[in-house]
Design an enzyme around this catalytic site. Structure first.
Site, PDB file in Angstrom:
ATOM      1  N   CYS A  80      32.480  45.097  40.492  1.00 58.06           N
ATOM      2  CA  CYS A  80      31.296  44.522  39.849  1.00 58.06           C
ATOM      3  C   CYS A  80      30.819  45.409  38.694  1.00 58.06           C
ATOM      4  CB  CYS A  80      30.207  44.302  40.895  1.00 58.06           C
ATOM      5  SG  CYS A  80      28.884  43.251  40.304  1.00 58.06           S
ATOM      6  N   HIS A 173      32.902  41.547  45.055  1.00 55.38           N
ATOM      7  CA  HIS A 173      32.668  42.661  45.984  1.00 55.38           C
ATOM      8  C   HIS A 173      33.622  42.583  47.180  1.00 55.38           C
ATOM      9  CE1 HIS A 173      28.908  44.311  44.309  1.00 55.38           C
ATOM     10  NE2 HIS A 173      28.727  43.081  43.864  1.00 55.38           N
ATOM     11  N   GLU A 175      34.044  44.781  49.330  1.00 55.24           N
ATOM     12  CA  GLU A 175      33.505  45.540  50.470  1.00 55.24           C
ATOM     13  C   GLU A 175      32.616  44.713  51.385  1.00 55.24           C
ATOM     14  OE1 GLU A 175      32.507  45.631  47.398  1.00 55.24           O
ATOM     15  OE2 GLU A 175      30.468  46.327  47.119  1.00 55.24           O
TER      16      GLU A 175
END
Ligand code: XMP
Length: 606
Positions: A80, A173, A175
């Site tokens: 990002c 993202h 994660e």
């Protein structure tokens, strides 16, 4: 054994921690670095990940961080914000536009690249950005694009990369769990691009840590303050494994703000874990309760609890003569690094560090912190390996100031002139919905745009359902003067709420202890306890419908690290058990359940 390491540059507290946690789960050690860390701190890594940021938006401007990382001959991957920074640094362009939010489709253009091994051509990913990469520099390629659905507008440069520079970026993202194959993407970077060996296992780590501490402590002994929570208990047992129980001295202080029977249980547990000798206990409950007499303001309560702790501890430290000792601390990794968000320093820990004798130990470097490189999940894993009961390991976090922040106080001087206006706005807002509400004549702490708020709760009379969570969230966003919503779960309507003067007394604490104990047993019994992060039980000094003198609020929340939280929805039978059990206490005039997320509420009421 030497472990391969991945450095994560922290541009947004939670996001960075999530990345580091995910890398560690791949058995590769990972640690957080700050954006302005000197370049020397980046040596020894096999790769770097630049985190995203929840609030940062680069708007094409220069962002502050140590750009010398780009001189390092190791792979760098950005998510990002990190993705946009990499693009910019190598001659690409970032524009303020191309916003995407939520679940998005990602089409891989660079099929066969090791970064995308084992992935499908189209993956489901999580996006959250305002700025976008609009062009890439020389040697960079567009690795993927994104779109909401087939046939919808295409967003370019969802992934970029340059094998020449070993620099890569994902606009999404990986994660967060909403990116379905995010773990695989991170693993591809760690193993296929950085060539890390997955040898960071808990057993290896414990072995290494033991050697380190043995070397540091030499022939000295260690003094450790134990609250009875997971961290201090695991630290105690780990230190005992390394040094033997005879070279440890443990002190547990009862501040009178603990749960029902807690101190007795803590001492019994420590004895079972092999701390028969050198286990000291100070019952200071009366000292704390006296110090809190006629104190009403939340921050003042916290300060007094902290200061009293210093006094009690100073006396005990002198009595036990700890001057030749090293100081053991159960500090865990997130405590040791600065993070954004709303994380509050642990009152007990900061206060205990201010005790002069401790201050001196810190200045002289006589501190042993066996858990300082670990996350909570890892501390729990070690605890289980060391034979600590699962019940303790899985216990909900409990704040340092204990029940002190769950016994709401009122000095009777609250100016209630705002109430009618707020109630009118709330009633108007709720008119299309099938519920009515009243505003409560108390205030609780909340957090808005990272700032503390101290405002009124709204009580919905009925309709506890998942739908009401949305209504509440809308109401809180639109109406001023309120920061929390609760729903009545008593079997009658609540039409009036009268504030009563009250401060912390042993009687109120004992009442809360009983109710808290019952609520927690119901949560255990109904199989809910392990599914939620925490469930504070709060007593609020208001009389409802002329019944009793306290109202009880239960606050079940879901969270990962307590920086943000969602109110948990409890099934009907659990609500019924809880409400019936609590209303058996004659002092209680009604029961409600808190449905506020954080922000705008905090988890605790004070
Ligand atoms: P809030 O209320 O800020 O709480 O949303 C976030 C998490 O922190 C705990 N908490 C504390 N823990 N000392 C602590 O050790 C404190 O002063 C303190 N205040 C809140 C709270 O229980 C929740 O898990």
């Amino acid at each position: 054994m030497k472990f391969d390491k991945i450095g994560v540059i922290d541009f947004g507290g939670q996001y960075a921690h999530l990345i580091a946690t995910k890398v560690r789960r791949l058995n590769v050690y990972s640690e957080i670095r700050q954006p302005d860390d000197p370049i020397e701190k980046f040596t020894g890594y096999k790769g770097i990940i630049i985190s995203g940021s929840p609030s940062l938006s680069s708007f094409g401007e220069d962002s502050e961080y140590n750009k010398r990382i780009y001189e390092l001959d190791i792979p760098i991957l950005g998510f990002c914000f990190g993705h946009q920074e990499i693009a910019k640094h190598y001659g690409g362009r970032v524009i303020n536009g191309g916003r995407e939010w939520g679940e998005t489709k990602f089409r891989i253009l660079k099929k066969g690249h090791p970064l995308f091994e084992g992935l499908s051509e189209v993956e489901s990913v999580f996006m959250s950005h305002f700025d976008s990469v609009d062009a890439v520099g020389e040697s960079f390629e567009e690795y993927g694009i994104s779109y909401l659905a087939e046939g919808k507008e295409i967003h370019r440069f969802a992934a970029i990369g340059s094998d020449k520079y070993k620099r890569y970026g994902f606009q999404f993202h990986p994660e967060v769990d909403d990116t379905v194959n995010g773990d695989k993407m991170i693993a591809n970077f760690v193993f296929n691009i950085c060539r890390c060996t997955p040898n960071w296992t808990m057993d290896e780590f414990i072995k290494q840590q033991m050697e380190k501490i043995r070397y540091q402590v030499k022939d000295k002994s260690v003094f450790l303050l134990v609250s009875g929570g997971v961290d201090s208990t695991v630290a105690a047992v780990l230190l005992k494994e390394i040094l033997g129980a005879e070279r440890l001295r443990l002190l547990h202080i009862d501040n009178g703000l603990m749960r029902k029977g807690e101190s007795r249980k803590v001492l019994e547990r420590l004895k079972r874990l092999g701390f028969e000798q050198n286990l000291f206990f100070k019952d200071a409950s009366n000292i704390f309760i006296d110090a809190l007499k006629e104190v009403y303001e939340p921050e003042k309560k916290r300060r007094i609890i902290g200061d009293t702790f210093i006094d009690v501890f100073t006396k005990e430290a002198e009595r036990l003569d700890i001057s030749s000792y090293l100081l053991g601390q159960g500090t865990i990794y997130p405590d040791t690094i600065e993070t954004g968000g709303t994380k509050r320093a642990d009152t007990i820990k900061t206060h205990h560090n201010r005790v002069p004798v401790i201050q001196k130990m810190i200045e002289e470097g006589r501190i042993v912190e066996p858990l300082s490189e670990l996350y909570k999940v890892e501390v729990r894993e070690i605890g289980l390996r060391l034979g600590i009961d699962e019940d303790l390991i899985n216990r909900h976090p409990f704040p340092g100031p204990g029940l002190g922040v769950r016994v709401l106080c009122n000095d009777g001087r609250d100016d209630l002139s705002d109430m009618a206006g707020i109630e009118k706005n709330v009633t108007e807002f709720l008119s299309p919905f099938n519920t009515d509400a009243i505003v409560l004549p108390v205030k609780s702490v909340g957090v808005k745009a990272d700032l503390r708020s101290y405002e009124r709760p709204v009580l919905f009379n009925s309709g506890y359902s998942e739908k009401i969570f949305e209504i509440a969230s809308d109401l809180l966003a639109k109406i001023k003067g309120i920061n929390r919503c609760v729903v009545n779960i008593s079997p009658y309507k609540i039409r009036t709420a009268k504030p009563l003067k009250a401060y912390i007394t042993k009687k109120r604490l004992d009442l809360l202890r009983e109710i808290d104990d019952i609520v927690n047993s119901i949560l255990h019994h109904r199989g809910v306890y392990n599914k939620i992060w925490q469930c504070p039980v709060v007593i609020v000094p208001v009389s409802l419908n002329e019944r009793g003198e306290e109202m009880v609020v239960i606050r079940p929340v879901l969270s990962e690290r307590a920086m943000t939280a969602k109110a948990a929805f409890l099934p009907g039978e659990v609500i019924k058990d809880i409400s019936e059990a609590i209303l058996k206490f004659k002092e209680i005039s009604g029961v409600a359940i808190d449905i506020t997320s954080k922000p705008p509420g905090t988890i605790e009421w004070e």
